[in-house]
Design an enzyme around this catalytic site. Structure first.
Site, mmCIF file in Angstrom:
data_model
loop_
_atom_site.group_PDB
_atom_site.id
_atom_site.type_symbol
_atom_site.label_atom_id
_atom_site.label_comp_id
_atom_site.label_asym_id
_atom_site.label_seq_id
_atom_site.Cartn_x
_atom_site.Cartn_y
_atom_site.Cartn_z
ATOM 1 N N GLU A 64 31.626 46.164 -3.690
ATOM 2 C CA GLU A 64 31.208 44.987 -2.922
ATOM 3 C C GLU A 64 30.396 45.286 -1.657
ATOM 4 O OE1 GLU A 64 34.321 41.478 -3.504
ATOM 5 O OE2 GLU A 64 35.220 43.211 -2.550
ATOM 6 N N CYS A 96 14.147 36.690 -19.061
ATOM 7 C CA CYS A 96 15.008 37.795 -18.618
ATOM 8 C C CYS A 96 14.716 39.103 -19.330
ATOM 9 C CB CYS A 96 16.479 37.430 -18.788
ATOM 10 S SG CYS A 96 17.058 37.393 -20.492
#
Length: 1245
Positions: free
Chosen positions: A1188, A16
């Site tokens: 969202e 990562c």
């Protein structure tokens, strides 16, 4: 122990980049200091003898002086949650130490191993590319450095549009003379004494660094079974994540002979200890010096190395005796194993120059373009007889089709002596199909796809001179942005001319904590210093999907060093079982387990490592129970559903179907998604020792719910439990429900031991236990006219809820409430059923069911367009809501005016019509590569459909020195809620933002707060802060009028609470009636992709987004949310695929198996435009929630890919309607592009 917490632990496997640091060493051979970016989680501390390590704290801080890298990533809005930011900073810092004037390609390569789940990468690139030779000061400039004002297609031709989100005026210049010096004591060019063997002894491992090569050979002979470690990219992850222990490790990284590079007349010898980055640099040097013909081998290797893992891993990984051995298939005996004898070491690798008439190619296909592990890779070499096309020699090797490297011996032998023509291609393909066998039991499966790649790679090799078959190149994202201003284009603010220059609302202010995040000073829960006597807890989870627990034996674990206790259901002082909307939820499984990963107990120990090791030793005896099933289809077969079952309906379905010209039935499956927040879940529970008080420092989006669950579990009142949330390293809905149970377990351990307990989930455990986005299956029946008008649609939605209800019923409700998207379908019915299976329960995820509901109706329109032979955008347009006043299918009144504006502007700004023609032309001239384009509108409900959640509270304190402290019930997780709250308070109180501070979210300050979710955080918190500040100003007004000469500091100190309650929202599911949402956010998105029909690889070419955010409080934060949400959608619809074993075990755990979008996946052109002159009377300062909605825009890539596949199928005379599920992985794309190779594979599989 040093207290440097800037370097973050994200995965433990080097995948990562959050833990990136710079390692520097003096190289006596080159007589210079070399700097490398490495992942700290894989860098053994013993290997750093003689090296200097620089972390993010070492290059600058807000207390002393920032480094330009830190300043620019912050000012460019490149830090949202901030957890990945220190790693980004250190990767870029290392690049600048090696090259103070990098190119954008250098930056792309450098950041390839740094993952970000929040930003979408564009602002990070924008900040860092200011260090390039050709500065692009205009963020809308093209890749040649031209300002947008110079371009003919400039979108800045209107006086009220601005595209500049940040300014590089007055930034710190990069001055290499100010960088940290390499420690003089480590500058040893000629050792004054003979090198000595170094030995380090740990609790379980002994480490030996040999003095020289002779010593290493001696040690290897003595300890033949001891692993020889150089880069630690293979052994490290196994030790970190699998618990593998090697009693003795030999380190060869300090042996000069293993890092020697020697050029010879016919090739180069590279020491086995050279990193892959060094190898790549050596090969590039050879390519430049030798020319194209003699360097064909080097070109093939570089092509592979460029997409093999990340820069950090290549800096560490090596190609890891004295006898000469051929690197053929015999050398690689098994996965990760070679033919070297136990007492041998690999000294060097000889790479020859290419010979005349020798041609070499390398191929690989991975889950993501830059990835360590390939699905299939291949190396092929052919040598022709001089000045002919007759094959003199041929070598074909494959990886990924067996336990080790496979050579197609028979095929090569049969093809030698033949002419390189179509007959050879036909024979070679048939021979390969017969010779290369991929068993159905192969690890990772995909046998048909792997077999197809075997044939496709050979075809590519045959056609290697055709440019159309070259692999995709990774590019640096360029971006255009626009948002409304009402003055000059170069102004930064989205504000009226009459607005005071001191009023920050509407301006692209930098994230409140961006500088602290860039310097590593920002504190996350696991950065909090250890409390005296602190313990660690590690979960014991079920290994069976459905079984009765016969016995739990923790005796072996309890006997281990450092273990304090084992806790399970019997240790819970309050309730182990609680009801969640009439459905039982167990903290610890007591009698029965219902999924793999369910928590049965927990080990409490003195250290993390001790707790983790001991948890593996808890012995649980099971008795399996039937049935066991995991998929939606199996749940339907067993009629296994949670209650309630939901339905929405308008119009008359039967009448609509009767009037239709055609009836279409079909289905679409959408896979789930892992949150992969960069910071894993966890907390610290600290018992205060008085009156049962307990402090929790927790990573939660819903602190009040965590407080409630802990209280129920311990049997104590909520007033004795205080939850503190400083910030989250990403949340995306995943830290609402599950963290409450983890908190209750840690609190139980603290209650039992009387000591502080820290819980930090490892990445693999986090993914196993907490689950993610629900998979959906939509089955539909649609009636439509010849012109594409849809008269009736009957859709049944099935979601996989997992083993407990969690929030799945609310997720299904949101899917049903979004099933119409922006389309006025007069007769519409939706049923929603949540399937109960034996998987870990799925939970909230950004979008919360909206993307699934929206995508399935978009799939319906896409298929109707295909059946009608019409462009998809035309069918979408004809069905769109367009009246000034419209009603949704749940009878909520709204105006689609701004949605239609977004649609039309997106068509215009994307140059959609012209690009459709260009794509048609491209597809006509390219048989093996195809392009597709898709555009969709969006209508997304904002707020909670359960009205009691639509509220916010805040506490505003003004101190005697004039400073302001705000507490509110929201959670800062990167979205900028604190920044916007400060902007709002600054406007009302008329004080600078620098005088306002938000410390943390705390249940002791603001009780009973709603979760930070549903894109409603700023709406609720912003209005509450506004209310509190206005109360204070009303109190101060008489004093200000009486004493106008008083400064702010001279006014009296005050405190006030602010509260906001939105209008009631609810749905009557029996009547299909109700105002479900506070308002709607609108938008439109257009994306273009290109697919490789032979491999299934795809490239995202360009995306244009027009978003209605009302009147933005902070356009920089809103653009960041749009881009970040869209990039998360890229993962949902194209890359991220959850895979389970037949026993229900999640296989895709961690970045080595589960891939989220990296920099290489971002469209080179990503343009975001905020809709002008858009108002929203329902929310704070006419803004709109934006967190969202943009996730859904990832579906444009899915449908564009589907268009490209349809183009390929059309050319082959195949149906343009074909089954295709999300995500659109390389395997699905390749197998949908049916051709002679897939048919050959299908016939024999």
């Amino acid at each position: 122990s040093v207290g440097l917490t800037g370097t973050k632990y994200g995965c433990g496997g080097g995948g990562c980049g959050a833990c990136t640091v710079m390692v520097s060493r003096y190289d006596p051979i080159q007589e210079t200091v070399l700097h490398w970016s490495v992942t700290a989680c894989l860098q053994p501390i013993c290997s750093l003898h003689g090296a200097a390590v620089v972390t993010v704290e070492g290059i600058g801080s807000t207390k002393t002086k920032l480094h330009p890298v830190q300043e620019r990533i912050a000012k460019a809005h490149g830090s949202q949650c901030g957890f990945c930011t220190p790693g980004m900073v250190m990767s870029m810092y290392t690049l600048l130490r090696n090259n103070p004037q990098p190119t954008t390609e250098d930056i792309r390569e450098t950041l390839g191993g740094n993952l970000c789940r929040c930003t979408g990468y564009r602002p990070i690139i924008d900040g860092f590319k200011t260090f390039c030779n050709t500065l692009i000061s205009c963020q809308n400039g093209d890749r040649n450095g031209k300002c947008c004002m110079e371009n003919s297609n400039s979108h800045n031709n209107e006086s009220d549009i601005s595209g500049e989100l940040f300014s590089m005026d007055n930034v710190l210049p990069l001055d290499p003379t100010q960088d940290l010096i390499f420690p003089p004591e480590l500058l040893v060019s000629k050792p004054c004494k003979k090198a000595e063997r170094l030995c380090f002894q740990g609790e379980k491992v002994r480490w030996i660094s040999p003095a020289d090569l002779k010593d290493l050979i001696k040690l290897k002979a003595e300890y033949s079974n001891a692993p020889l470690l150089v880069g630690n990219t293979t052994i490290g992850p196994k030790m970190n994540l699998k618990g593998t222990v090697h009693p003795l490790v030999l380190y060869g990284g300090s042996i000069p002979e293993l890092r020697t590079i020697k050029w010879r007349n016919n090739g180069v010898t590279v020491g086995a200890g050279c990193s892959l980055s060094v190898l790549k640099d050596v090969l590039l040097q050879g390519i430049e010096e030798l020319g194209p013909e003699k360097s064909r081998v080097y070109q093939a290797l570089v092509q592979t190395l460029q997409c093999l893992a990340s820069k950090q891993i290549r800096n560490m990984a090596v190609s890891n005796g004295a006898r000469e051995i051929c690197l053929s298939e015999e050398f690689f005996t098994d996965f990760g194993k070679t033919a070297l004898r136990p007492d041998e070491i690999l000294l060097a690798i000889d790479i020859p120059h290419s010979r005349p008439w020798e041609f070499v190619s390398a191929f690989r296909q991975a889950q993501r373009r830059e990835f360590s592990f390939s699905i299939v890779n291949s190396g092929m070499r052919v040598t022709f007889r001089h000045d002919s096309n007759v094959v003199e020699n041929l070598d074909i090797f494959y990886g990924g089709v067996g336990p080790t490297l496979v050579k197609a011996r028979h095929t090569c032998k049969e093809l030698m002596g033949r002419k390189w023509d179509e007959k050879l291609l036909v024979v070679g393909t048939q021979l390969l199909e017969e010779e290369i066998y991929v068993p159905p039991t192969a690890p990772g499966g995909q046998e048909e796809y792997r077999k197809a790649l075997v044939l496709s790679f050979f075809f590519k090799f045959y056609m290697q001179y055709l440019s159309a078959l070259k692999p995709f190149k990774n590019e640096v994202p360029q971006a255009n942005h626009s948002f409304q201003v009402v003055s000059l284009p170069m102004k930064l603010q989205l504000v009226p001319e009459t607005q005071s220059s001191n009023d920050p609302v509407g301006r692209p202010n930098v994230h409140q904590a961006a500088l602290q995040q860039a310097t590593g000073e920002a504190v996350y829960y696991d950065d909090i210093p250890s409390v005296k006597g602190e313990l660690f807890v590690s979960m014991v989870t079920s290994t069976r999907a459905h079984a009765k627990i016969i016995s739990i034996d923790a005796s072996m674990a309890l006997a281990m060093s450092g273990v304090v206790t084992f806790i399970s259901a019997k240790d819970v002082p309050g309730q182990n079982r609680r009801l969640w909307f009439n459905n039982p939820e167990e903290l610890f499984a007591e009698e029965e387990v219902i999924c793999v990963g369910q928590i049965i107990g927990a080990i409490v120990a003195e250290t993390r490592e001790q707790a983790k090791r001991a948890a593996e030793q808890v012995d649980i005896t099971y008795e399996d129970i039937q049935p066991v099933f995991f998929t939606i289809e199996e749940a339907i077969e067993h009629q296994s559903f949670f209650d309630p079952k939901r339905k929405l309906e308008r119009g008359n379905l039967e009448e609509g179907f009767e009037k239709a010209d055609h009836i279409l039935e079909g289905e679409l499956y959408m896979g789930g998604q892992e949150h992969f927040y960069m910071e894993t879940q966890g907390l610290i529970a600290i018992p205060k020792g008085e009156a049962g008080e307990l402090e929790l420092y927790v990573a939660s989006q819903h602190a009040a719910y965590t407080q409630e669950v802990v209280g129920i579990t311990l049997g104590i009142d909520s007033n004795k439990i205080t939850c503190h949330v400083k910030r989250l390293g990403g949340g995306f809905g995943g830290k609402v429900m599950k963290i409450a149970s983890l908190s209750a377990i840690a609190a139980t351990a603290a209650y039992k031991t009387g000591r502080a307990v820290r819980c930090v989930l490892e990445r693999e455990d986090d993914m196993l236990i907490t689950s993610g986005r629900s998979p959906f299956l939509g089955k539909y029946k649609v009636g439509y006219l010849n012109d594409g008008t849809i008269l009736a649609a009957d859709i049944t939605y099935y979601s996989n809820g997992g083993c407990t209800l969690d929030e799945s019923s609310f997720i299904m409700e949101k899917a049903l409430l979004h099933m119409d998207n922006g389309y006025k379908i007069p007769n519409l019915r939706g049923h929603g059923l949540v399937c109960k299976t034996y998987l870990p329960s799925y939970t909230a995820f950004r979008g919360f069911g909206g993307p699934q509901g929206l995508t399935i109706i978009e799939s319906v329109l896409h298929e109707v367009a295909a059946r009608c032979g019409l462009p998809a955008h035309q069918v979408r347009d004809i069905n769109m809501y367009k009246d000034e006043k419209c009603y949704t299918h749940h009878k909520q009144l709204f105006s689609p005016h701004d949605m239609v504006r977004c649609w039309n502007e997106c068509l215009e700004k994307s140059d959609y019509t012209h690009r459709c023609l260009s794509i048609k032309q491209f597809n006509a001239h390219n048989h093996w590569k195809k392009r597709g384009i898709s555009i969709v509108p969006l209508k997304f409900g904002i707020g909670f459909s359960k009205g009691f959640y639509n509220q916010g509270a805040a506490l505003v304190n003004i101190y005697k020195d004039g400073s302001v402290l705000i507490s509110h019930g929201g959670t800062e997780m990167g979205q900028g809620i604190n920044t916007k709250a400060i902007q709002i308070a600054s406007r009302i109180l008329k004080v600078p933002m620098s005088s306002i501070h938000i410390k943390e979210t705390c249940t002791g300050n603001v009780p009973n707060a709603a979760p930070s979710a549903a894109s409603f955080g700023t709406d609720a918190v912003g209005m509450a802060v506004k209310d509190g500040c206005e109360k204070l100003m009303r109190r101060l007004e008489p004093l200000i009028k009486k004493h106008p000469q008083f400064t702010w500091q001279q006014l009296i100190s005050l405190s006030a609470t602010g509260f906001f309650m939105g209008p009631h929202t609810s749905v009557d599911w029996e009547k299909s009636d109700g105002n479900a949402y506070y308002y709607f956010t609108f938008g439109a998105c257009c994306s273009e992709v290109e697919i490789d029909c032979l491999t299934g690889d795809h490239k995202n070419i360009r995306t244009d987004i027009v978003m209605d955010v009302g009147r933005s409080i902070n356009p920089a934060l809103d653009v960041g949310q749009v881009e970040g949400g869209f990039v998360q959608g890229i993962g949902l619809y194209t890359i991220e695929e959850l895979q389970f074993s037949p026993e229900g075990v999640l296989l895709t755990r961690g970045p080595s198996r589960y891939k989220i979008p990296a920099l290489c996946d971002i469209p080179p052109q990503l343009n975001v435009h905020l809709l002008r002159n858009a108002d929203n009377p329902h929310a704070i300062y006419s803004s709109k929630g934006i967190g969202e909605p943009p996730v859904f825009f990832g579906c444009t890539l899915f449908f564009a890919i589907k268009e490209a596949i349809a183009a390929a199928r059309r050319e082959r005379g195949l149906s343009e309607s074909f089954p295709f599920s999300s995500p659109a992985t390389a395997e699905k794309i390749r197998m949908a592009c049916e051709d002679c190779f897939t048919r050959m594979v299908g016939e024999h599989c």
